[in-house]
Design a protein around this motif. Structure first.
Motif, PDB file in Angstrom:
ATOM      1  N   LEU A  34       0.843  -1.182  -0.025  1.00  0.00           N
ATOM      2  CA  LEU A  34      -0.158   0.035  -0.157  1.00  0.00           C
ATOM      3  C   LEU A  34       0.784   1.181   0.240  1.00  0.00           C
ATOM      4  CD1 LEU A  34      -2.778  -1.249   2.657  1.00  0.00           C
ATOM      5  CD2 LEU A  34      -2.870  -1.157  -0.051  1.00  0.00           C
ATOM      6  N   GLN A  35       0.300   2.364  -0.397  1.00  0.00           N
ATOM      7  CA  GLN A  35       0.996   3.526  -0.314  1.00  0.00           C
ATOM      8  C   GLN A  35       1.026   4.166   0.920  1.00  0.00           C
ATOM      9  OE1 GLN A  35       2.395   5.611  -2.841  1.00  0.00           O
ATOM     10  NE2 GLN A  35       2.204   3.863  -4.213  1.00  0.00           N
ATOM     11  N   PRO A  36       2.130   4.981   1.435  1.00  0.00           N
ATOM     12  CA  PRO A  36       2.212   5.424   2.619  1.00  0.00           C
ATOM     13  C   PRO A  36       1.262   6.404   2.831  1.00  0.00           C
ATOM     14  CG  PRO A  36       4.338   5.335   1.649  1.00  0.00           C
ATOM     15  CD  PRO A  36       3.346   4.857   0.408  1.00  0.00           C
ATOM     16  N   TYR A  37       0.601   6.458   4.104  1.00  0.00           N
ATOM     17  CA  TYR A  37      -0.341   7.499   4.337  1.00  0.00           C
ATOM     18  C   TYR A  37      -0.261   7.923   5.768  1.00  0.00           C
ATOM     19  CZ  TYR A  37      -3.387   3.995   6.738  1.00  0.00           C
ATOM     20  OH  TYR A  37      -3.408   2.805   7.436  1.00  0.00           O
ATOM     21  N   LEU A  38      -0.740   9.080   6.108  1.00  0.00           N
ATOM     22  CA  LEU A  38      -0.614   9.749   7.451  1.00  0.00           C
ATOM     23  C   LEU A  38      -1.765  10.506   7.267  1.00  0.00           C
ATOM     24  CD1 LEU A  38       0.472  10.130  10.326  1.00  0.00           C
ATOM     25  CD2 LEU A  38       2.059  12.009   9.299  1.00  0.00           C
ATOM     26  N   ASN A  65      -3.461  18.625   9.652  1.00  0.00           N
ATOM     27  CA  ASN A  65      -3.328  17.702   8.027  1.00  0.00           C
ATOM     28  C   ASN A  65      -2.457  18.178   7.311  1.00  0.00           C
ATOM     29  OD1 ASN A  65      -5.167  15.144   8.129  1.00  0.00           O
ATOM     30  ND2 ASN A  65      -6.341  16.401   9.391  1.00  0.00           N
ATOM     31  N   ARG A  66      -2.450  19.693   7.278  1.00  0.00           N
ATOM     32  CA  ARG A  66      -1.622  20.340   6.141  1.00  0.00           C
ATOM     33  C   ARG A  66      -0.042  20.035   6.372  1.00  0.00           C
ATOM     34  NH1 ARG A  66      -4.113  24.752   3.713  1.00  0.00           N
ATOM     35  NH2 ARG A  66      -5.945  23.752   2.675  1.00  0.00           N
ATOM     36  N   ILE A  67       0.278  19.679   7.740  1.00  0.00           N
ATOM     37  CA  ILE A  67       1.748  19.556   8.200  1.00  0.00           C
ATOM     38  C   ILE A  67       1.701  18.072   7.891  1.00  0.00           C
ATOM     39  CG2 ILE A  67       3.114  19.046  10.124  1.00  0.00           C
ATOM     40  CD1 ILE A  67       1.917  21.572  11.247  1.00  0.00           C
ATOM     41  N   ALA A  68       0.845  17.087   8.205  1.00  0.00           N
ATOM     42  CA  ALA A  68       0.893  15.674   7.932  1.00  0.00           C
ATOM     43  C   ALA A  68       1.081  15.360   6.372  1.00  0.00           C
ATOM     44  CB  ALA A  68      -0.252  14.969   8.845  1.00  0.00           C
ATOM     45  N   SER A  69       0.583  16.151   5.604  1.00  0.00           N
ATOM     46  CA  SER A  69       0.471  15.871   4.340  1.00  0.00           C
ATOM     47  C   SER A  69       1.789  16.430   3.501  1.00  0.00           C
ATOM     48  CB  SER A  69      -0.800  16.399   3.415  1.00  0.00           C
ATOM     49  OG  SER A  69      -0.840  17.968   3.704  1.00  0.00           O
ATOM     50  N   HIS A  70       2.560  17.430   4.146  1.00  0.00           N
ATOM     51  CA  HIS A  70       3.398  17.901   3.710  1.00  0.00           C
ATOM     52  C   HIS A  70       4.804  16.899   3.592  1.00  0.00           C
ATOM     53  CE1 HIS A  70       7.112  20.581   3.153  1.00  0.00           C
ATOM     54  NE2 HIS A  70       6.268  21.658   2.814  1.00  0.00           N
ATOM     55  N   PRO A  71       5.476  16.715   2.192  1.00  0.00           N
ATOM     56  CA  PRO A  71       6.579  15.641   2.275  1.00  0.00           C
ATOM     57  C   PRO A  71       7.620  16.097   3.192  1.00  0.00           C
ATOM     58  CG  PRO A  71       6.521  17.331   0.410  1.00  0.00           C
ATOM     59  CD  PRO A  71       5.105  17.762   1.036  1.00  0.00           C
ATOM     60  N   GLU A  72       7.916  17.074   3.620  1.00  0.00           N
ATOM     61  CA  GLU A  72       9.079  17.308   4.549  1.00  0.00           C
ATOM     62  C   GLU A  72       8.675  17.333   6.006  1.00  0.00           C
ATOM     63  OE1 GLU A  72      12.771  19.728   3.864  1.00  0.00           O
ATOM     64  OE2 GLU A  72      12.079  19.823   1.663  1.00  0.00           O
ATOM     65  N   LEU A  73       7.404  18.012   6.223  1.00  0.00           N
ATOM     66  CA  LEU A  73       7.265  18.394   7.539  1.00  0.00           C
ATOM     67  C   LEU A  73       6.647  16.912   8.329  1.00  0.00           C
ATOM     68  CD1 LEU A  73       5.220  21.852   7.328  1.00  0.00           C
ATOM     69  CD2 LEU A  73       7.666  21.184   7.839  1.00  0.00           C
ATOM     70  N   GLN A  74       5.935  16.125   7.489  1.00  0.00           N
ATOM     71  CA  GLN A  74       5.601  14.861   8.073  1.00  0.00           C
ATOM     72  C   GLN A  74       6.774  14.096   8.473  1.00  0.00           C
ATOM     73  OE1 GLN A  74       5.181  12.046   4.127  1.00  0.00           O
ATOM     74  NE2 GLN A  74       3.494  12.931   4.615  1.00  0.00           N
ATOM     75  N   GLN A  75       7.765  14.288   8.311  1.00  0.00           N
ATOM     76  CA  GLN A  75       9.105  13.627   8.528  1.00  0.00           C
ATOM     77  C   GLN A  75       9.403  14.176  10.186  1.00  0.00           C
ATOM     78  OE1 GLN A  75       9.624  10.605   7.092  1.00  0.00           O
ATOM     79  NE2 GLN A  75       8.180  11.221   5.486  1.00  0.00           N
TER      80      GLN A  75
END
Length: 403
Positions: A22-26, A118-128
């Protein structure tokens, strides 16, 4: 707010976790606001539910309790660590005590916090971010300890942070307007960006102001129709036969329309005014990032200038064969390393800002499209309901007037 439910469903939060195919999701939900405490110590807590298949998280689902100050902690940490990235703004605090715990305000804030995280969780860098992981997984005692341990910028009171933000806004506006003439980038694209952001803030603020007036007008008209409806029903009770019945129906229709207007006012607030207000705050966050870029450029230039002076001084010492050559060489190498680090920081901010403005534009186009579509659809629905309601009364009122 806009689009968090669509984002959440698109993220596939119902998928079975930990499956490598599955695709990664958060996916994050901010739910169930509850008032705790009394008096000045009272606050609202929220359940923050995280669903993910990221292997670095503790499990497929985690539920924690958070309060507004925890969200503030997260935003401050991200703003300090991720220079060049536009950190989505938090919903504002109510300045009026009596509205702080109103159901409408609490729901507006809940939706704003949900959108923020959710904007943070969907951001490619911030979600890390490790701070995001902590926020989504740590227990309440750990979060309280982390907040109390923060020092410097993170330790400041909300009023101090607001003053810092206002100072940043003022400084950035001075740069945009050309009032302040420090060392600046001579970059046409950067100047174009600053001008665009400044204009966008003005236009969004103007649109939000008129949206607020629309909400107020709907509410006031709803209240007036309710009062008129009560008066018409009382008048109908005084009259007899057809006229009294017509007045009573007029009163009932007015009260029914009052409910529709109040409902539409609430929808306008949540789906039109609040998204506009959220984007005003988002633009202010961008301006804060512009200020960080200006500071990074200034620091880079100052270090480069200092390094030139050190180099000249070192050449002089070498010509005179001074015994301070060794010490000067060490200072020069240290300064050179610091200057190179400063250049890399500035270049990173520039690169990230270029990526962020594209992301911002795409998201803004989507969100504003949804907001204005909801506005138009709601107004059309309301106008149709009002027209239908009055139209059904016309035959009876005409019969009364003709008799």
């Amino acid at each position: 707010m806009i689009n968090t439910e669509q984002q959440r469903s698109a993220s596939g939060s119902s998928q079975s976790p930990r499956s490598p195919s599955l695709q990664p999701y958060l996916s994050v939900s901010v739910t169930d606001p509850v008032k705790l405490g009394n008096g000045v110590q009272a606050y609202i807590s929220y359940r923050v539910i995280t669903k993910t298949n990221f292997p670095e998280y503790q499990g497929p689902e985690k539920i924690v309790i958070r309060r507004y100050s925890d969200f503030v902690w997260l935003r401050d940490r991200l703003f300090e660590k991720y220079k060049g990235i536009f950190i989505h703004p938090l919903p504002e605090k109510s300045a009026v005590e009596k509205f702080r715990f109103s159901a409408e305000f609490i729901e507006m804030r809940r939706q704003g916090l949900d959108l923020f995280v959710n904007r943070i969780a969907s951001h490619p860098e911030l979600q890390q971010s490790e701070d995001l992981k902590t926020f989504l997984q740590a227990d309440e005692e750990t979060m309280e300890r982390l907040r109390s341990q923060d020092t410097g910028y993170f330790k400041k009171k909300p009023a101090d942070l607001m003053q810092i933000f206002k100072d940043v806004q003022s400084k950035v506006s001075d740069v945009v307007l050309g009032k302040e003439k420090p060392v600046e980038e001579s970059n046409p694209e950067y100047e174009k960006l600053k001008h665009y952001i400044f204009e966008l803030e003005n236009h969004l603020a103007e649109a939000q102001k008129h949206a607020y007036r629309l909400v107020k007008r709907h509410r006031e008209l709803g209240e007036s129709l309710s009062d008129f409806g009560k008066a018409a029903k009382l008048l109908g009770a005084c009259e007899g036969d057809a006229l009294g019945k017509a007045f009573s129906e007029l009163g009932m229709k007015s009260e029914a329309l009052s409910v529709k207007l109040q409902r539409e006012a609430h929808q306008l607030l949540m789906n039109f005014e609040e998204p506009l207000k959220d984007y005003v705050r988002a633009v202010q966050s961008i301006k804060a990032t512009i200020a960080e870029r200006a500071n990074a450029f200034r620091q880079q230039c100052e270090l480069a200038e200092t390094m030139k002076l050190k180099e000249i001084n070192l050449d002089k010492l070498m010509l005179t064969r001074s015994d301070k050559v060794g010490e000067a060489e060490i200072e020069y190498k240290e300064l050179k390393a610091e200057s190179e680090d400063s250049t890399r920081r500035f270049e990173t901010i520039v690169r990230l800002m270029n990526e962020e403005i594209v992301r911002f534009q795409e998201q803004k186009t989507l969100d504003m499209g949804i907001a204005f579509h909801n506005f138009s659809k709601g107004q059309a629905r309301l106008a149709s309901s009002i027209a239908d309601a009055w139209r059904t009364l016309l035959p009876k009122l005409e019969a009364c007037s003709s008799s």
